[in-house]
Design a protein around this motif. Structure first.
Motif, PDB file in Angstrom:
ATOM      1  N   GLY A 134      48.948  40.615  39.649  1.00 56.14           N
ATOM      2  CA  GLY A 134      48.278  39.482  39.539  1.00 56.14           C
ATOM      3  C   GLY A 134      47.373  39.739  40.767  1.00 56.14           C
ATOM      4  O   GLY A 134      46.234  40.634  40.654  1.00 56.14           O
ATOM      5  N   ASP A 135      46.294  38.410  41.324  1.00 56.81           N
ATOM      6  CA  ASP A 135      45.282  38.708  41.982  1.00 56.81           C
ATOM      7  C   ASP A 135      44.968  39.680  43.491  1.00 56.81           C
ATOM      8  O   ASP A 135      45.536  39.047  44.297  1.00 56.81           O
ATOM      9  N   CYS A 136      45.450  41.106  42.961  1.00 55.46           N
ATOM     10  CA  CYS A 136      45.402  41.546  44.044  1.00 55.46           C
ATOM     11  C   CYS A 136      44.664  41.942  45.203  1.00 55.46           C
ATOM     12  O   CYS A 136      44.149  42.052  46.529  1.00 55.46           O
ATOM     13  N   GLY A 137      43.403  41.115  44.921  1.00 54.72           N
ATOM     14  CA  GLY A 137      41.898  40.951  46.158  1.00 54.72           C
ATOM     15  C   GLY A 137      42.417  40.794  46.992  1.00 54.72           C
ATOM     16  O   GLY A 137      41.532  40.910  48.176  1.00 54.72           O
ATOM     17  N   ASN A 138      43.166  39.693  46.696  1.00 56.58           N
ATOM     18  CA  ASN A 138      43.114  38.600  48.111  1.00 56.58           C
ATOM     19  C   ASN A 138      44.235  38.404  49.081  1.00 56.58           C
ATOM     20  O   ASN A 138      44.759  37.915  49.852  1.00 56.58           O
ATOM     21  N   ALA A 139      45.223  39.612  48.369  1.00 59.47           N
ATOM     22  CA  ALA A 139      46.153  39.766  49.251  1.00 59.47           C
ATOM     23  C   ALA A 139      46.439  40.466  50.599  1.00 59.47           C
ATOM     24  O   ALA A 139      47.528  40.854  51.367  1.00 59.47           O
TER      25      ALA A 139
END
Length: 357
Positions: A206-211
């Motif tokens: 998924g969108d790992c950048g904001n996790a």
């Protein structure tokens, strides 16, 4: 503006408290200290039946879609009872899938985590560093070490933090995965080290950048809530002991020095409640301030819990240092909360940096 918990939230707290009063008395706590390898099966299953692991899981995946504050007030009660449970690691793994998992990965794992069918944990620390993982996943395999992984020996799924804000899933029994129990003070929450030798793993897509920030903030808020519950219980324990322990023919609570000590402990603890409420509220409603509020809450509450736990041992006198006394359980829980995911100094510095001081 509402500054109190709702009736529903108070009922949730009360339900969990009644359950713990029945299933986690002092004798049960001491049994876990005597045999830390056992999983608190009855307590975990009770939390599962009450829907605690499902609280923050979206409804689309079998959860309740509730807020972090709803989960934090349960963490407070667990801390008050010093309850042995794997909720912390399980919740962080859940958050990793919520924030970094692909739709297919969420569909596969989140219903199992919400229902308690699968117990999960979360691995991030490397060589004492909690915030900057260096491991990478090459050709689908991971090589390296992780430390301080909660309930790793019992987890069927472990989410591993990687370099660059990525995460990977490792299932129990994977080739190249070695789990070694660590010798820890707080035996109600066992930790283990992972030795990964070309271990097959599945990257979260998924969108790992904001996790990374939400996962870290979740951990800090839950540790802060647990610290408040533990500190409040320490005050109650010290006051009860002062009322019943007699010296020179009268309860020791009548001595002025101890009165002042107990009063200072109570004054230390009560303001802590609003700080972790605010941090949980910021996570749910004010994401732009969430990281700083979580850092402040974890730093202050874990610091004060450790201080109050030490004062509780002193208030009990010599017996407070013994294995048979409950006070030693709480000071060890305070040590866990203080160090896990970084100590107070680390997060005070983070809070200052986040405020652009």
């Amino acid at each position: 503006m509402e500054f109190l918990l709702s009736e529903e939230q108070l009922e949730i707290q009360d339900t969990v408290k009644r359950f713990l009063d029945k299933h986690c008395p002092s004798t049960a706590l001491h049994s876990y200290f005597d045999d830390p390898a056992q999983l608190p099966e009855a307590i975990w299953q009770g939390l599962v039946e009450m829907g605690v692991p499902a609280l923050i899981v979206p409804e689309a995946f079998g959860g309740m879609g509730m807020t972090l504050l709803d989960l934090a007030i349960i963490a407070e009660v667990l801390g008050q009872a010093a309850a042995p449970n794997p909720l912390l690691g399980h919740t962080l793994a859940t958050q990793a899938l919520i924030y970094a998992g692909s739709p297919a990965q969420q569909e596969k794992w989140l219903p199992k985590l919400a229902s308690g069918e699968c117990l999960a944990s979360f691995a991030t620390a490397e060589s004492g560093n909690w915030l900057a993982p260096s491991l990478s996943c090459v050709n689908g395999n991971i090589t390296g070490q992780k430390q301080h992984v909660p309930h790793a020996e019992h987890a069927q799924l472990i989410v591993v933090a990687l370099a660059g804000g990525r995460y990977a899933l490792i299932e129990q029994g994977a080739t190249g995965l070695e789990i070694s129990a660590e010798n820890v003070a707080d035996r109600t929450r066992p930790l283990a080290s992972l030795n990964l030798n070309d271990c097959p793993a599945e990257l979260l897509d998924g969108d790992c950048g904001n996790a990374a920030e939400p996962i870290l903030n979740t951990a800090l808020v839950l540790l802060a809530a647990d610290s408040f519950g533990g500190a409040a219980q320490c005050v109650d324990m010290a006051v009860d002991y002062a009322k019943t322990r007699e010296q020179f023919g009268q309860p020791i609570g009548k001595f002025q020095a101890l009165k002042h000590q107990l009063a200072n402990m109570a004054v230390d603890v009560e303001p802590m409640r609003g700080l972790y409420w605010h941090a949980a509220y910021a996570f749910d409603q004010e994401p732009e301030t969430a990281s700083r509020q979580a850092a402040l809450a974890k730093a202050h509450l874990s610091d004060r819990f450790l201080h109050v736990a030490r004062e509780t041992v002193q208030a009990h006198g010599g017996i407070g240092y013994t294995w048979e006394c409950d006070a030693q359980i709480f000071i060890k829980r305070a040590l866990f909360n203080y160090t896990f995911m970084g100590n107070a100094g680390l997060h005070r510095k983070r809070a200052a940096d986040l405020a652009d001081w």
